[in-house]
Design an enzyme around this catalytic site. Sequence first.
Site, PDB file in Angstrom:
ATOM      1  N   ARG A  17     -22.050  -4.130  -7.832  1.00  0.00           N
ATOM      2  CA  ARG A  17     -21.767  -5.531  -8.169  1.00  0.00           C
ATOM      3  C   ARG A  17     -22.091  -5.755  -9.646  1.00  0.00           C
ATOM      4  O   ARG A  17     -23.028  -5.155 -10.189  1.00  0.00           O
ATOM      5  CB  ARG A  17     -22.594  -6.491  -7.312  1.00  0.00           C
ATOM      6  CG  ARG A  17     -22.163  -7.944  -7.547  1.00  0.00           C
ATOM      7  CD  ARG A  17     -23.064  -8.956  -6.892  1.00  0.00           C
ATOM      8  NE  ARG A  17     -22.630 -10.313  -7.265  1.00  0.00           N
ATOM      9  CZ  ARG A  17     -23.361 -11.395  -7.128  1.00  0.00           C
ATOM     10  NH1 ARG A  17     -24.578 -11.322  -6.617  1.00  0.00           N
ATOM     11  NH2 ARG A  17     -22.890 -12.580  -7.502  1.00  0.00           N
ATOM     12  N   HIS A  18     -21.325  -6.611 -10.287  1.00  0.00           N
ATOM     13  CA  HIS A  18     -21.547  -6.920 -11.704  1.00  0.00           C
ATOM     14  C   HIS A  18     -22.942  -7.505 -11.936  1.00  0.00           C
ATOM     15  O   HIS A  18     -23.596  -8.017 -11.023  1.00  0.00           O
ATOM     16  CB  HIS A  18     -20.487  -7.900 -12.209  1.00  0.00           C
ATOM     17  CG  HIS A  18     -20.511  -9.235 -11.530  1.00  0.00           C
ATOM     18  ND1 HIS A  18     -21.416 -10.228 -11.846  1.00  0.00           N
ATOM     19  CD2 HIS A  18     -19.732  -9.746 -10.546  1.00  0.00           C
ATOM     20  CE1 HIS A  18     -21.198 -11.279 -11.099  1.00  0.00           C
ATOM     21  NE2 HIS A  18     -20.190 -11.027 -10.285  1.00  0.00           N
ATOM     22  N   GLU A  20     -25.791 -10.151 -13.675  1.00  0.00           N
ATOM     23  CA  GLU A  20     -25.902 -11.604 -13.640  1.00  0.00           C
ATOM     24  C   GLU A  20     -24.962 -12.254 -14.667  1.00  0.00           C
ATOM     25  O   GLU A  20     -24.915 -11.853 -15.832  1.00  0.00           O
ATOM     26  CB  GLU A  20     -27.332 -12.014 -13.946  1.00  0.00           C
ATOM     27  CG  GLU A  20     -27.568 -13.512 -13.938  1.00  0.00           C
ATOM     28  CD  GLU A  20     -28.952 -13.857 -14.425  1.00  0.00           C
ATOM     29  OE1 GLU A  20     -29.824 -14.121 -13.573  1.00  0.00           O
ATOM     30  OE2 GLU A  20     -29.168 -13.845 -15.662  1.00  0.00           O
ATOM     31  N   ASN A  24     -23.491 -17.447 -12.372  1.00  0.00           N
ATOM     32  CA  ASN A  24     -24.532 -17.160 -11.375  1.00  0.00           C
ATOM     33  C   ASN A  24     -25.764 -18.015 -11.643  1.00  0.00           C
ATOM     34  O   ASN A  24     -26.324 -18.633 -10.732  1.00  0.00           O
ATOM     35  CB  ASN A  24     -24.946 -15.691 -11.416  1.00  0.00           C
ATOM     36  CG  ASN A  24     -23.918 -14.734 -10.864  1.00  0.00           C
ATOM     37  OD1 ASN A  24     -23.821 -13.606 -11.328  1.00  0.00           O
ATOM     38  ND2 ASN A  24     -23.147 -15.149  -9.864  1.00  0.00           N
ATOM     39  N   GLN A  30     -17.547 -18.762  -8.432  1.00  0.00           N
ATOM     40  CA  GLN A  30     -16.776 -18.074  -9.461  1.00  0.00           C
ATOM     41  C   GLN A  30     -15.366 -17.699  -8.999  1.00  0.00           C
ATOM     42  O   GLN A  30     -14.380 -18.092  -9.604  1.00  0.00           O
ATOM     43  CB  GLN A  30     -17.535 -16.816  -9.929  1.00  0.00           C
ATOM     44  CG  GLN A  30     -18.847 -17.152 -10.594  1.00  0.00           C
ATOM     45  CD  GLN A  30     -19.596 -15.933 -11.075  1.00  0.00           C
ATOM     46  OE1 GLN A  30     -19.635 -15.644 -12.262  1.00  0.00           O
ATOM     47  NE2 GLN A  30     -20.193 -15.218 -10.145  1.00  0.00           N
ATOM     48  N   GLY A  31     -15.263 -16.896  -7.944  1.00  0.00           N
ATOM     49  CA  GLY A  31     -13.948 -16.489  -7.473  1.00  0.00           C
ATOM     50  C   GLY A  31     -13.141 -15.788  -8.548  1.00  0.00           C
ATOM     51  O   GLY A  31     -13.644 -14.904  -9.234  1.00  0.00           O
ATOM     52  N   ARG A  70     -15.750  -6.282 -15.982  1.00  0.00           N
ATOM     53  CA  ARG A  70     -15.399  -5.393 -17.096  1.00  0.00           C
ATOM     54  C   ARG A  70     -16.587  -5.186 -18.035  1.00  0.00           C
ATOM     55  O   ARG A  70     -16.800  -4.078 -18.543  1.00  0.00           O
ATOM     56  CB  ARG A  70     -14.197  -5.944 -17.860  1.00  0.00           C
ATOM     57  CG  ARG A  70     -12.893  -5.845 -17.093  1.00  0.00           C
ATOM     58  CD  ARG A  70     -11.686  -6.233 -17.942  1.00  0.00           C
ATOM     59  NE  ARG A  70     -11.616  -7.662 -18.201  1.00  0.00           N
ATOM     60  CZ  ARG A  70     -11.849  -8.241 -19.380  1.00  0.00           C
ATOM     61  NH1 ARG A  70     -12.213  -7.500 -20.415  1.00  0.00           N
ATOM     62  NH2 ARG A  70     -11.748  -9.549 -19.527  1.00  0.00           N
ATOM     63  N   GLU A  92     -12.964 -10.664  -7.050  1.00  0.00           N
ATOM     64  CA  GLU A  92     -13.686 -11.443  -6.051  1.00  0.00           C
ATOM     65  C   GLU A  92     -12.677 -12.230  -5.209  1.00  0.00           C
ATOM     66  O   GLU A  92     -11.509 -12.394  -5.585  1.00  0.00           O
ATOM     67  CB  GLU A  92     -14.667 -12.387  -6.760  1.00  0.00           C
ATOM     68  CG  GLU A  92     -15.512 -13.261  -5.857  1.00  0.00           C
ATOM     69  CD  GLU A  92     -16.390 -12.485  -4.906  1.00  0.00           C
ATOM     70  OE1 GLU A  92     -15.848 -11.996  -3.888  1.00  0.00           O
ATOM     71  OE2 GLU A  92     -17.612 -12.379  -5.159  1.00  0.00           O
TER      72      GLU A  92
END
Length: 224
Positions: A17-18, A20, A24, A30-31, A70, A92
């Site tokens: 997972r990316h 923070e 967040n 976010q989506g 990214r 997401e």
Amino acid sequence: MSLSVLDTPLPTLWLVRHGESTWNTAGLVQGHNDEAELTERGLRQAAEAAAQFGYRPVRAIYASDLRRARQTAAAFAAVLGLPVYADARLRERSLGVLEGSAHKTVGPSATGLADGRVIDPDVRPPAGESVRELYQRAAAFCDDLAAGLRDGSGTLPGLAGGATDSAGPGSSGDVLVIAHGGTVRVLDAYASGVTVDQMTWRPVANATIVRIPEFGTLSRGGNR
């Protein structure tokens, strides 16, 4: 004598997972919205996660094309000296009109999620996606990746622009996917043979790393 495909070490798929993001910390949904970027803490989380792969054989890095993923993937690229291939299927879950709203204002009737479970995989917020739709697009990426690893041709389908595996035919090495909490959950479930109707929705913290061993050797996904 060259190794056959069957002799090649079985790859591990690593889901990350990316780090923070600014949204967040603000507690916002976010989506697909691409305004958020990594915080200073998020950049550190990405660098610390990437450092764990410095001595691990990795053949390819894939990432969601959204900025926060990214930016996280760039840390892994710097450590491993590999390009990052972006794929929109790793985004997401789209939450449509809810994106930008406070998380605390969004309930199960809009998401289909409650108490760490998927209670209705077909609930879809206006202009958004259901959990089932997220599962299906992530599963399509997963299938393409597994097929590319099994055929030993050096081509890994599903990469933007039809990119080929730089390690070459018959090569070995793990694969990294940098994505989002929802995407990590559904990829983990699908690769482990768990259907969307049986899924849990456990917490996935920023920069969490999930290991899926022996990926791509069997079709283990559940029904979509």
